[in-house]
Design a protein around this motif. Structure first.
Motif, short mmCIF file in Angstrom:
data_model
loop_
_atom_site.label_atom_id
_atom_site.label_comp_id
_atom_site.label_asym_id
_atom_site.label_seq_id
_atom_site.Cartn_x
_atom_site.Cartn_y
_atom_site.Cartn_z
N VAL A 747 33.59 38.46 47.14
CA VAL A 747 34.34 39.47 46.39
C VAL A 747 35.59 38.87 45.79
CG1 VAL A 747 35.78 41.52 46.72
CG2 VAL A 747 33.45 41.52 47.54
N GLN A 748 36.19 37.96 46.51
CA GLN A 748 37.44 37.34 46.04
C GLN A 748 37.21 36.41 44.87
OE1 GLN A 748 39.70 35.76 49.25
NE2 GLN A 748 41.25 34.81 47.96
N ARG A 790 42.62 43.43 48.48
CA ARG A 790 44.02 43.53 48.03
C ARG A 790 44.30 42.53 46.90
NH1 ARG A 790 46.12 42.59 52.52
NH2 ARG A 790 46.49 44.75 53.19
N LEU A 791 43.78 41.31 47.03
CA LEU A 791 44.00 40.31 45.99
C LEU A 791 43.34 40.73 44.67
CD1 LEU A 791 43.49 36.99 48.01
CD2 LEU A 791 45.63 37.89 47.08
N ARG A 792 42.10 41.24 44.74
CA ARG A 792 41.45 41.66 43.51
C ARG A 792 42.12 42.88 42.91
NH1 ARG A 792 36.73 38.80 42.07
NH2 ARG A 792 37.02 40.01 40.17
N GLN A 793 42.63 43.76 43.77
CA GLN A 793 43.31 44.95 43.26
C GLN A 793 44.60 44.57 42.55
OE1 GLN A 793 44.93 47.68 46.17
NE2 GLN A 793 44.17 49.44 45.02
N ALA A 798 46.41 42.53 35.66
CA ALA A 798 46.59 41.34 34.81
C ALA A 798 45.35 41.05 34.01
CB ALA A 798 46.96 40.13 35.68
N ARG A 799 44.17 41.19 34.65
CA ARG A 799 42.92 40.99 33.93
C ARG A 799 42.75 42.03 32.83
NH1 ARG A 799 40.98 39.26 39.10
NH2 ARG A 799 40.02 37.20 38.95
N SER A 800 43.12 43.27 33.16
CA SER A 800 43.00 44.32 32.16
C SER A 800 43.90 44.05 30.98
CB SER A 800 43.33 45.68 32.79
OG SER A 800 43.23 46.71 31.85
N SER A 801 45.14 43.58 31.24
CA SER A 801 46.06 43.26 30.15
C SER A 801 45.56 42.10 29.32
CB SER A 801 47.44 42.94 30.73
OG SER A 801 47.95 44.04 31.46
N ALA A 842 33.71 50.20 41.34
CA ALA A 842 33.24 49.64 42.61
C ALA A 842 34.41 49.08 43.41
CB ALA A 842 32.21 48.54 42.34
N LEU A 843 35.37 48.45 42.75
CA LEU A 843 36.55 47.94 43.44
C LEU A 843 37.37 49.09 44.03
CD1 LEU A 843 38.41 45.60 44.20
CD2 LEU A 843 39.46 45.79 41.94
N HIS A 844 37.47 50.18 43.30
CA HIS A 844 38.19 51.35 43.79
C HIS A 844 37.53 51.91 45.05
CE1 HIS A 844 40.70 54.93 43.63
NE2 HIS A 844 39.61 55.67 43.73
#
Length: 853
Positions: A747-748, A790-793, A798-801, A842-844
C-alpha cells in the motif's frame, strides 16, 4: 588496400558457399580507413576479368555500406590518431565529391555516423562545420559551377542526417547560428531551378526542399521563426512550387515545420485577433486533400494532422463570437472521405471490414480522431452528427459510409458530448443497422459506442444494451458464418453484451426475451460451426468458436430463470450440451476448449434452474476440470487450470467440492503463478467461502503455508492485483498476519490505481477483523498498516495538486482550453478520486478501518 578492393569485387560474382563465407568474414573485419581508401579510388578500370569500371563502382557501394557498419561497431576501439585521420579524409572526400551525387550521399551517410559519435562525446568537429558553411556560401553559384552539385547534394544529405530522427541536439545547437545562410543556400537552389530545368536540377530542388524541412527543427525564437516563415514557408507555398512536381516534397517539409512550431506556418499577426479565414498553409493543405488523390492527398492529410496535433487553433475561424472548425470538418467528411470510398469502389464491401474500428480505416479518419481530441466537443460532434443524419436520408452510398465512419472516428474524442446526447447517437446507429449496405461500418460503430459508453448506461427510457440488442440481433440473423462481415458483427454483439463491470456480474436483460433470443442465436451459430467446421479455415473456425462460447457463458450467467427461459432451454438444452461437449473435446486450441468448458458450466446451471439436468455432460466436464487442475504445464489436449476454476464458479451451488478445486488451483499457482488463475480463485472463494471448510481451525498449519504463498505473490508486480482480491477473503489470525504486513508494504509503494484499490480493500477487510484479535503479530502488522495509510493520506493532497497543475499546464499549451478530450486516466492514486469509486475512496475506507478518520 588493393587486396581488399579485389575481395569486395569477388563478392559480386558467384562463389561457393564456403568461399563466400570466408570472404565475407574477412571483409567484415576490415578497418574503416582501408574502406575509405576504396571510396577515394579514381574511376580507372579494375583488374582484368573483374568487370572494369562498373565492377569498381559496385565495389565502392559495398565498401560504403561496410564503412557505415564498421564505424558503428569499432568507433570506440579506434585510436585518437585514427579518428583524426578518418575525420580529415571524410571532409576531404566530401570536398572532392568523386563519382557524382550517389557517391556524395554515401560519404554523407558515413560522415553523419562519425559526427553523431563525436557529438555524443562532446567533441566539436569544426572542420565539418566550416565545410558546411563554405558549401552553403556557394549556393547562388550552383548552376555556374556544375562540379559543386555533388557537394551540395552531400551537404543536404548531411544536414538531414544530423537534424532528423534520431535527433542530434549538439549539432542542432552548432547549426542554429548559421540557419539564415543555410536556408538562403537552399532557397537559391530552388530559385535556380526555374531557369535550369535540364539535368539534375529537379533532383537538387527536391533535396533542397527536404533540407529546408529538416532545418525547421533548429529554429529558435520568435524573430527566427518570423524570418523562416517569410523566407522559406513563403517559397514553399508559392504557386511555382505547389504547381510543380515538387509539391509532394513541399508538403512533407511543411509537415516538419508545423510539427516544430506554429509560428513557422502562420504569421504572428494571425493571433492578434480571431481570424476570419484559415491561414494559408491550412487552406493549401485542405485544398490539396480535396482535389488530389493518392500519395499527394496523404501528404496533405499528414500536414493537417501535424497542425491538429499541437496547433489545432489554426484549424478554426471566427464565426460570430465563437471559433468554429466547420470548413475543415465538412471538407473532410463531405468531400475527402466519400471520395476515398469511391476510389476503392471496386471492393467497398471490405473497405471497413478489415479494421478493428471505423476510425482506423484511413488517414482522413485518423485526422478526424486527432481533431476531436484537440477541440471541444461542441465544435466537432454536432457537425459530424448532422452530416451523418443528412447523408443517411440520401442515396449516395459512399457518402453514407464515410459519414458513419467519421462519426466512429470522433467518438473517443467526444466522449462527454456522446454521453449527453446518447439517445440521439444511438438512434442514428439504429438507422444505420437496418440498411444492410451500411453493415461494414455500422457493426464497427456499435462496437465503438459500446466500448465508449457502459452497456448499462441509461439511454432514454431504457439501457443502451436494450436499445441496441433487438435490431442488432435482427441483422445478425441474416448473416452466415462464411460471410466476410460475420466476425465483426459478432464483435458488435460482444460489445453490447459485456462480461462484467467493476468485477461484478451485470444484471439480467430487460425484457428477458431479448437475452434469451441472443443466447439461442449464439447456440445456433455454434452448432452450425461444428457442422461446417471442415469448410472453414481452421484458425478462423477456432477463433469464432471461442468467441461464441465466451458469449454463451456471459449470456447464460446473466439470464434469470423465467417461464420463457425454461421453455427455450428445455427445447434445445441437450442439443447445445452435445455441441459444447464436442467443442470442448475436439477443438484444436486450448483457449477454445477452455471457453467451451466455461460455457458448459453456465449452461448446466441454466438448465438446472429451468428444471432440466444432464448428468452425463456434467461428469464429462468434471473430468476435464480434474485433468486441467492436475496438469503441471500448458495442456496439449485438455483445458487450462483457470478455466477449470471458472467452470466451478459458473456452476455456483451445483459445484461439487469447491474447496478441493480451490486447493488444486493454489497448487497450480505454486507451480506456475499467473494472474488469470488467481482471479478465478478469488471469484471461487468469494462465491463459496470454501477456505474455512478446507483448512479448518485458524490454528491449523495450512493457514501459515497459505499466507506464505500469497505473501510471495504480493511481492510480484504482475500478480499483486489478483492476489489482493484473493487475500480479501482470507481470515485474519496469527498465522495470516504476515499477509497484513505485506499489504501494508505494498500500500505504501503501489502507484497503479486499480491495484492500489484492490490492496486497500483487502487491507481494510483484514483491519476490521484485527479488532477481534489481540495477538502480538496482528498488532505489529496493524501498526505497519496504520503507518502506511498515514503516509499515503498525507501524500494524497500533494499528488492531487501535482495532477491538477499538470492538467493546468496541458490546458495552457492546448490550443482549445475548453476541450473535453479524455486522453488517459490518471495512474496515481489521489484524493481527486474521492468523488468516485477510485483509489482515493479505497484509501478513505482503509483510513477509516485503521482508525485514522
Amino acid at each position: 588496400m588493393a587486396s581488399l578492393q579485389d575481395d569486395l569485387a569477388k563478392l559480386l560474382v558467384p562463389l561457393s558457399p564456403r568461399s563466400r563465407q570466408q570472404l565475407e568474414a574477412k571483409c567484415l573485419s576490415a578497418q574503416p580507413l582501408n574502406l575509405l581508401s576504396i571510396l577515394d579510388t579514381p574511376a580507372t578500370p579494375a583488374a582484368p576479368g573483374l568487370g572494369g569500371a562498373v565492377q569498381l563502382a559496385s565495389a565502392k557501394q559495398l565498401a560504403a555500406v561496410l564503412l557505415g557498419r564498421r564505424v558503428q561497431e569499432c568507433w570506440h576501439t579506434l585510436s585518437v590518431a585514427d579518428r583524426a585521420q578518418l575525420q580529415a579524409r571524410l571532409v576531404h572526400s566530401l570536398d572532392c565529391a568523386p563519382g557524382g551525387s550517389e557517391s556524395a550521399t554515401i560519404l554523407a551517410d558515413c560522415t553523419v555516423a562519425v559526427a553523431r559519435h563525436l557529438a555524443a562525446e562532446g567533441v566539436l568537429w569544426l572542420e565539418l562545420l566550416l565545410w558546411i558553411r563554405k558549401v552553403a556560401a556557394d549556393g547562388e553559384r550552383l548552376h555556374e559551377l556544375p562540379a559543386c552539385c555533388s557537394q551540395f547534394h552531400g551537404m543536404m544529405t548531411l544536414l538531414k542526417g544530423l537534424l532528423m530522427s534520431p535527433p542530434s541536439p549538439p549539432w542542432r545547437n552548432l547549426l542554429e547560428p548559421h540557419l539564415t545562410e543555410l536556408c538562403q543556400a537552399c532557397v537559391s537552389i530552388l530559385e535556380g531551378t526555374r531557369c535550369h530545368q535540364e539535368g539534375d536540377a529537379q533532383t537538387h530542388a527536391k533535396n533542397a526542399i527536404e533540407c529546408l524541412g529538416s532545418l525547421a527543427a533548429i529554429v529558435r525564437g520568435e524573430e527566427a521563426a518570423r524570418l523562416f516563415h517569410h523566407q522559406v514557408v513563403g517559397v514553399l507555398v508559392s504557386d511555382a512550387i505547389m504547381g510543380s512536381e515538387l509539391c509532394d516534397a513541399a508538403l512533407e517539409a511543411l509537415s516538419q515545420a508545423a510539427a516544430a512550431d506554429e509560428l513557422l506556418i502562420a504569421d504572428a499577426s494571425f493571433y492578434h485577433s480571431p481570424p476570419s479565414e484559415l491561414c494559408r498553409v491550412v487552406r493549401l493543405a485542405l485544398t490539396a486533400s480535396v482535389t488530389q488523390r493518392g500519395s499527394r492527398r496523404l501528404k496533405a492529410l499528414r500536414l493537417l494532422h501535424s497542425i491538429a496535433d499541437s496547433h489545432s487553433r489554426l484549424l478554426c475561424t471566427a464565426q460570430g463570437v465563437q471559433l468554429s472548425a466547420e470548413e475543415v470538418l465538412l471538407s473532410l467528411v463531405d468531400l475527402v472521405a466519400p471520395d476515398e470510398v469511391r476510389v476503392k469502389a471496386n471492393c467497398w464491401e471490405g473497405l471497413f471490414v478489415g479494421q478493428n474500428s471505423a476510425a482506423e480505416s484511413g488517414a482522413e479518419y485518423a485526422l478526424l480522431t486527432r481533431i476531436s481530441k484537440r477541440m471541444p466537443d461542441k465544435l466537432v460532434l454536432p457537425l459530424i452528427y448532422r452530416s451523418a443524419c443528412r447523408t443517411l436520408t440520401g442515396s449516395d452510398l459512399p457518402s453514407k459510409l464515410a459519414a458513419l465512419a467519421s462519426l466512429g472516428a470522433v467518438l473517443p474524442g467526444c466522449a462527454s458530448g456522446v454521453k449527453r446526447q446518447l439517445h440521439r447517437v444511438a438512434k442514428l446507429v439504429l438507422r444505420a443497422l437496418v440498411q444492410p449496405a451500411l453493415h461494414p461500418v455500422a457493426f464497427a460503430l456499435v462496437a465503438d459506442l459500446c466500448a465508449l459508453i457502459p452497456a448499462e448506461t441509461r439511454c432514454g427510457s431504457a439501457r443502451l444494451t436494450e436499445r441496441l440488442l433487438p435490431p442488432l440481433l435482427q441483422q445478425l440473423q441474416l448473416l452466415q458464418l462464411h460471410d466476410v462481415g460475420f466476425p465483426h458483427a459478432l464483435a458488435a454483439l460482444e460489445a453490447a453484451c459485456p462480461r462484467s463491470a467493476c468485477g461484478r456480474l451485470l444484471p439480467a436483460f430487460r425484457p428477458p426475451q431479448s437475452g434469451v433470443a441472443v443466447l439461442m442465436w449464439a447456440c445456433e451459430k455454434l452448432g452450425e460451426l461444428v457442422l461446417q467446421h471442415d469448410s472453414l479455415e481452421a484458425g478462423l473456425a477456432d477463433s469464432i468458436a471461442k468467441r461464441l462460447c465466451t458469449l454463451i457463458s456471459v449470456l447464460a450467467r446473466r439470464q434469470h430463470s423465467t417461464r420463457h427461459t425454461a421453455e427455450s432451454v428445455k427445447a434445445v438444452g441437450r442439443r447445445i450440451a452435445a455441441v459444447l461437449q464436442q467443442v470442448m473435446t475436439s477443438a484444436s486450441g486450448v483457449e477454445t476448449r477452455s471457453a467451451a468448458l466455461e460455457a458448459s458450466g453456465a449452461w448446466i446451471k441454466l438448465m438446472a434452474d429451468s428444471g432440466s439436468r444432464c448428468p452425463e455432460f456434467l461428469n464429462t466436464c468434471l473430468q476435464a476440470v480434474e485433468n486441467g487442475l492436475h496438469d503441471q504445464f500448458e495442456p496439449v489436449s485438455g483445458v487450462s487450470a483457470e478455466a477449470s476454476v471458472r467452470f466451478c464458479v459458473a456452476l455456483g451451488p451445483l459445484a461439487p467440492s469447491p474447496g478441493a478445486v480451490a486447493v488444486a488451483g493454489l497448487e497450480c499457482c505454486a507451480r506456475r503463478p499467473r494472474p488469470d488463475l488467481l482471479w478465478a480463485l478469488a471469484a471461487l472463494v468469494a462465491s463459496t467461502q470454501c477456505l474455512h471448510a478446507v483448512f479448518g481451525d485458524l490454528a491449523a498449519p495450512e493457514w501459515s503455508r497459505l499466507a506464505q504463498l500469497l505473501s510471495g505473490f504480493l511481492e510480484q508486480r504482475e500478480l499483486r492485483g489478483a492476489t489482493a482480491e484473493l487475500v480479501r477473503h482470507v481470515p485474519l489470525c496469527k498465522a495470516t498476519a504476515v499477509l497484513l504486513a505485506r499489504l501494508a508494504a505494498e500500500v505504501q509503494e503501489e502507484e497503479r490505481v486499480e491495484v492500489f484499490r484492490n490492496l486497500c480493500t483487502a487491507a481494510a477487510h483484514m483491519a476490521v477483523a484485527a479488532q477481534e484479535d489481540s495477538s502480538t503479530e496482528v498488532a505489529e502488522a496493524m501498526q505497519l498498516l496504520r503507518e502506511a495509510a498515514r503516509l499515503r493520506q498525507s501524500a494524497a493532497p500533494a499528488r492531487s495538486s501535482a495532477l491538477q497543475s499538470s492538467d493546468e499546464d496541458s490546458s495552457d499549451t492546448s490550443d482549445c482550453p475548453s476541450s473535453a478530450s479524455e486522453e488517459s486516466a490518471p495512474t496515481v492514486a489521489s484524493t481527486a478520486d474521492l468523488e468516485g469509486p477510485g483509489a482515493g475512496q479505497a484509501l478513505h475506507v482503509l483510513c477509516r478501518a485503521v482508525g485514522l478518520t
